[in-house]
Design a protein around this motif. Sequence first.
Motif, PDB file in Angstrom:
ATOM      1  N   GLU A 142      -5.333   4.052  17.120  1.00 33.36           N
ATOM      2  CA  GLU A 142      -5.357   2.618  17.425  1.00 33.36           C
ATOM      3  C   GLU A 142      -4.037   2.226  18.065  1.00 33.36           C
ATOM      4  OE1 GLU A 142      -7.638   0.147  16.353  1.00 33.36           O
ATOM      5  OE2 GLU A 142      -8.924   1.516  15.243  1.00 33.36           O
ATOM      6  N   GLU A 176      -9.151   9.490  14.850  1.00 33.11           N
ATOM      7  CA  GLU A 176      -9.134   8.074  15.255  1.00 33.11           C
ATOM      8  C   GLU A 176      -7.727   7.753  15.690  1.00 33.11           C
ATOM      9  OE1 GLU A 176      -7.443   5.261  13.573  1.00 33.11           O
ATOM     10  OE2 GLU A 176      -6.358   6.786  12.469  1.00 33.11           O
ATOM     11  N   TYR A 220       5.817  10.475   9.565  1.00 36.07           N
ATOM     12  CA  TYR A 220       4.967  10.458  10.773  1.00 36.07           C
ATOM     13  C   TYR A 220       5.348  11.652  11.642  1.00 36.07           C
ATOM     14  CZ  TYR A 220       3.529   5.528  10.155  1.00 36.07           C
ATOM     15  OH  TYR A 220       2.978   4.353   9.690  1.00 36.07           O
ATOM     16  N   LYS A 238       0.819  -1.223   0.000  1.00 32.95           N
ATOM     17  CA  LYS A 238       0.000   0.000   0.000  1.00 32.95           C
ATOM     18  C   LYS A 238       0.846   1.263   0.000  1.00 32.95           C
ATOM     19  CE  LYS A 238      -1.380   0.294   4.876  1.00 32.95           C
ATOM     20  NZ  LYS A 238      -0.279  -0.214   5.523  1.00 32.95           N
ATOM     21  N   VAL A 261      -2.004  -0.207  17.249  1.00 34.95           N
ATOM     22  CA  VAL A 261      -1.909  -1.129  16.115  1.00 34.95           C
ATOM     23  C   VAL A 261      -1.149  -2.403  16.509  1.00 34.95           C
ATOM     24  CG1 VAL A 261      -1.066  -1.404  13.742  1.00 34.95           C
ATOM     25  CG2 VAL A 261      -2.158   0.729  14.409  1.00 34.95           C
ATOM     26  N   TYR A 262      -0.041  -2.224  17.216  1.00 34.86           N
ATOM     27  CA  TYR A 262       0.678  -3.351  17.816  1.00 34.86           C
ATOM     28  C   TYR A 262       0.827  -3.015  19.297  1.00 34.86           C
ATOM     29  CZ  TYR A 262       1.822  -3.850  12.905  1.00 34.86           C
ATOM     30  OH  TYR A 262       1.714  -3.953  11.549  1.00 34.86           O
ATOM     31  N   ARG A 292       3.484  -8.937  12.920  1.00 38.47           N
ATOM     32  CA  ARG A 292       2.733  -8.406  11.783  1.00 38.47           C
ATOM     33  C   ARG A 292       1.944  -9.507  11.079  1.00 38.47           C
ATOM     34  NH1 ARG A 292       4.570  -2.980   9.645  1.00 38.47           N
ATOM     35  NH2 ARG A 292       5.476  -2.116  11.514  1.00 38.47           N
ATOM     36  N   TYR A 304      -0.851   4.574  16.866  1.00 35.84           N
ATOM     37  CA  TYR A 304      -0.888   5.337  15.624  1.00 35.84           C
ATOM     38  C   TYR A 304      -2.209   6.102  15.614  1.00 35.84           C
ATOM     39  CZ  TYR A 304       2.658   2.062  13.789  1.00 35.84           C
ATOM     40  OH  TYR A 304       3.782   1.305  13.596  1.00 35.84           O
ATOM     41  N   GLY A 305      -2.215   7.309  15.074  1.00 35.46           N
ATOM     42  CA  GLY A 305      -3.482   8.028  15.009  1.00 35.46           C
ATOM     43  C   GLY A 305      -3.463   9.188  14.041  1.00 35.46           C
ATOM     44  N   THR A 306      -4.677   9.590  13.637  1.00 35.86           N
ATOM     45  CA  THR A 306      -4.864  10.703  12.707  1.00 35.86           C
ATOM     46  C   THR A 306      -5.273  11.942  13.485  1.00 35.86           C
ATOM     47  OG1 THR A 306      -5.665   9.109  11.085  1.00 35.86           O
ATOM     48  CG2 THR A 306      -6.156  11.429  10.662  1.00 35.86           C
ATOM     49  N   GLY A 323      -8.519   1.356  11.553  1.00 32.47           N
ATOM     50  CA  GLY A 323      -8.457   2.822  11.458  1.00 32.47           C
ATOM     51  C   GLY A 323      -9.167   3.305  10.200  1.00 32.47           C
ATOM     52  N   ARG A 357      12.305   4.715  11.450  1.00 31.49           N
ATOM     53  CA  ARG A 357      13.188   3.837  10.656  1.00 31.49           C
ATOM     54  C   ARG A 357      14.185   4.696   9.888  1.00 31.49           C
ATOM     55  NH1 ARG A 357       8.162   0.888   7.986  1.00 31.49           N
ATOM     56  NH2 ARG A 357       7.487  -0.377   9.727  1.00 31.49           N
ATOM     57  N   ARG A 397       6.016   4.529  17.393  1.00 33.32           N
ATOM     58  CA  ARG A 397       7.093   3.570  17.118  1.00 33.32           C
ATOM     59  C   ARG A 397       8.392   4.321  16.800  1.00 33.32           C
ATOM     60  NH1 ARG A 397       8.545   3.880  11.993  1.00 33.32           N
ATOM     61  NH2 ARG A 397       7.143   3.471  10.237  1.00 33.32           N
ATOM     62  N   ASP A 445      -2.974   6.448   4.801  1.00 32.14           N
ATOM     63  CA  ASP A 445      -2.400   5.096   4.803  1.00 32.14           C
ATOM     64  C   ASP A 445      -2.497   4.639   6.257  1.00 32.14           C
ATOM     65  OD1 ASP A 445      -0.559   3.046   5.262  1.00 32.14           O
ATOM     66  OD2 ASP A 445       0.956   3.862   3.926  1.00 32.14           O
ATOM     67  N   VAL A 446      -3.549   3.909   6.552  1.00 34.66           N
ATOM     68  CA  VAL A 446      -3.804   3.526   7.957  1.00 34.66           C
ATOM     69  C   VAL A 446      -4.094   2.032   8.052  1.00 34.66           C
ATOM     70  CG1 VAL A 446      -4.686   5.788   8.646  1.00 34.66           C
ATOM     71  CG2 VAL A 446      -6.261   4.082   7.781  1.00 34.66           C
ATOM     72  N   ASP A 447      -4.161   1.511   9.267  1.00 33.14           N
ATOM     73  CA  ASP A 447      -4.469   0.087   9.390  1.00 33.14           C
ATOM     74  C   ASP A 447      -5.968  -0.120   9.125  1.00 33.14           C
ATOM     75  OD1 ASP A 447      -5.704   0.751  11.863  1.00 33.14           O
ATOM     76  OD2 ASP A 447      -5.188  -1.205  12.658  1.00 33.14           O
TER      77      ASP A 447
HETATM   78  P1  5GP Z   1       4.269   1.156   9.934  1.00 32.39           P
HETATM   79  O1  5GP Z   1       4.831   0.958  11.306  1.00 32.39           O
HETATM   80  O2  5GP Z   1       4.625   0.016   9.014  1.00 32.39           O
HETATM   81  O3  5GP Z   1       4.606   2.504   9.347  1.00 32.39           O
HETATM   82  O4  5GP Z   1       2.690   1.150  10.090  1.00 32.39           O
HETATM   83  C1  5GP Z   1       2.051   0.134  10.780  1.00 32.39           C
HETATM   84  C2  5GP Z   1       0.570   0.174  10.515  1.00 32.39           C
HETATM   85  O5  5GP Z   1      -0.025   1.314  11.152  1.00 32.39           O
HETATM   86  C3  5GP Z   1       0.231   0.274   9.042  1.00 32.39           C
HETATM   87  O6  5GP Z   1      -0.831  -0.630   8.763  1.00 32.39           O
HETATM   88  C4  5GP Z   1      -0.205   1.698   8.904  1.00 32.39           C
HETATM   89  O7  5GP Z   1      -1.087   1.855   7.823  1.00 32.39           O
HETATM   90  C5  5GP Z   1      -0.891   1.923  10.239  1.00 32.39           C
HETATM   91  N1  5GP Z   1      -1.115   3.337  10.523  1.00 32.39           N
HETATM   92  C6  5GP Z   1      -0.342   4.388  10.173  1.00 32.39           C
HETATM   93  N2  5GP Z   1      -0.898   5.531  10.562  1.00 32.39           N
HETATM   94  C7  5GP Z   1      -2.065   5.223  11.178  1.00 32.39           C
HETATM   95  C8  5GP Z   1      -3.109   6.005  11.780  1.00 32.39           C
HETATM   96  O8  5GP Z   1      -3.085   7.224  11.827  1.00 32.39           O
HETATM   97  N3  5GP Z   1      -4.145   5.325  12.312  1.00 32.39           N
HETATM   98  C9  5GP Z   1      -4.220   3.974  12.269  1.00 32.39           C
HETATM   99  N4  5GP Z   1      -5.292   3.409  12.800  1.00 32.39           N
HETATM  100  N5  5GP Z   1      -3.280   3.212  11.703  1.00 32.39           N
HETATM  101  C10 5GP Z   1      -2.202   3.825  11.167  1.00 32.39           C
END
Ligand code: 5GP
Length: 187
Positions: A71, A69, A50, A15, A73-74, A147, A79-81, A104, A41, A38, A99-101
């Motif tokens: 979450e 929103e 981010y 994605k 996520v892990y 993951r 993670y949030g908007t 989300g 990287r 997190r 680009d969210v989970d």
């Molecule tokens: P990564 O650590 O690989 O950048 O992201 C991990 C997951 O968190 C991905 O599925 C990504 O789309 C999701 N993610 C990123 N930003 C947000 C957000 O603002 N809200 C939510 N709910 N998920 C997010």
Amino acid sequence: MPKCIIICAPSGAGKTSITKYLLQQNLKLMFSVSACTREKRAGEENGKDYYFLTPQAFKQKIAANEFVEWEEVYTDQFYGTLKTEIERIWQQRNHVIFDVDVEGGLSLKNYFKENALTIFVKAPSIEILEARLRKRGTETEEKILKRLTKVEKEMSYADKFDVIIVNDVLENAQQKTQEVVSTFLKK
Ligand code: 5GP
């Protein structure tokens, strides 16, 4: 009226490549930079990939109702908007791309309703997804397993999305996504 494009997928489905491609087209799309806790990287920039926050700062923003929103996520990775992020993009009369989970994405759809198009990107198979994750080499074995556990759950949400794109050959998936996005934005 500005619109929203919400791209979701299990980790490693491609994605991010599709999102980057869409941003390069002339669609007046701007990326919604999420906040997260997190670690950064290599190659990532604060404010571009981010807003990297400490867990404490993130929790303060939850308490102050600053997220559309968010979450966990892990475990321990939030993670949030941010509301301010969407305002920033709409003020510039751009459409927003997220680009969210998966969860989300569905929360955002619930918030923006018919002004949002949700797209689920699928890898052709779980084996291919695993291979892509390992090839990326950004994650430890433990994190890869974390993951992959999440992937199976996420796959079951696919039919809740407006559009499903199977990312077999990246160029084809990018092309197909561009078509559905530009049709939606013209509506
Ligand atoms: P990564 O650590 O690989 O950048 O992201 C991990 C997951 O968190 C991905 O599925 C990504 O789309 C999701 N993610 C990123 N930003 C947000 C957000 O603002 N809200 C939510 N709910 N998920 C997010």
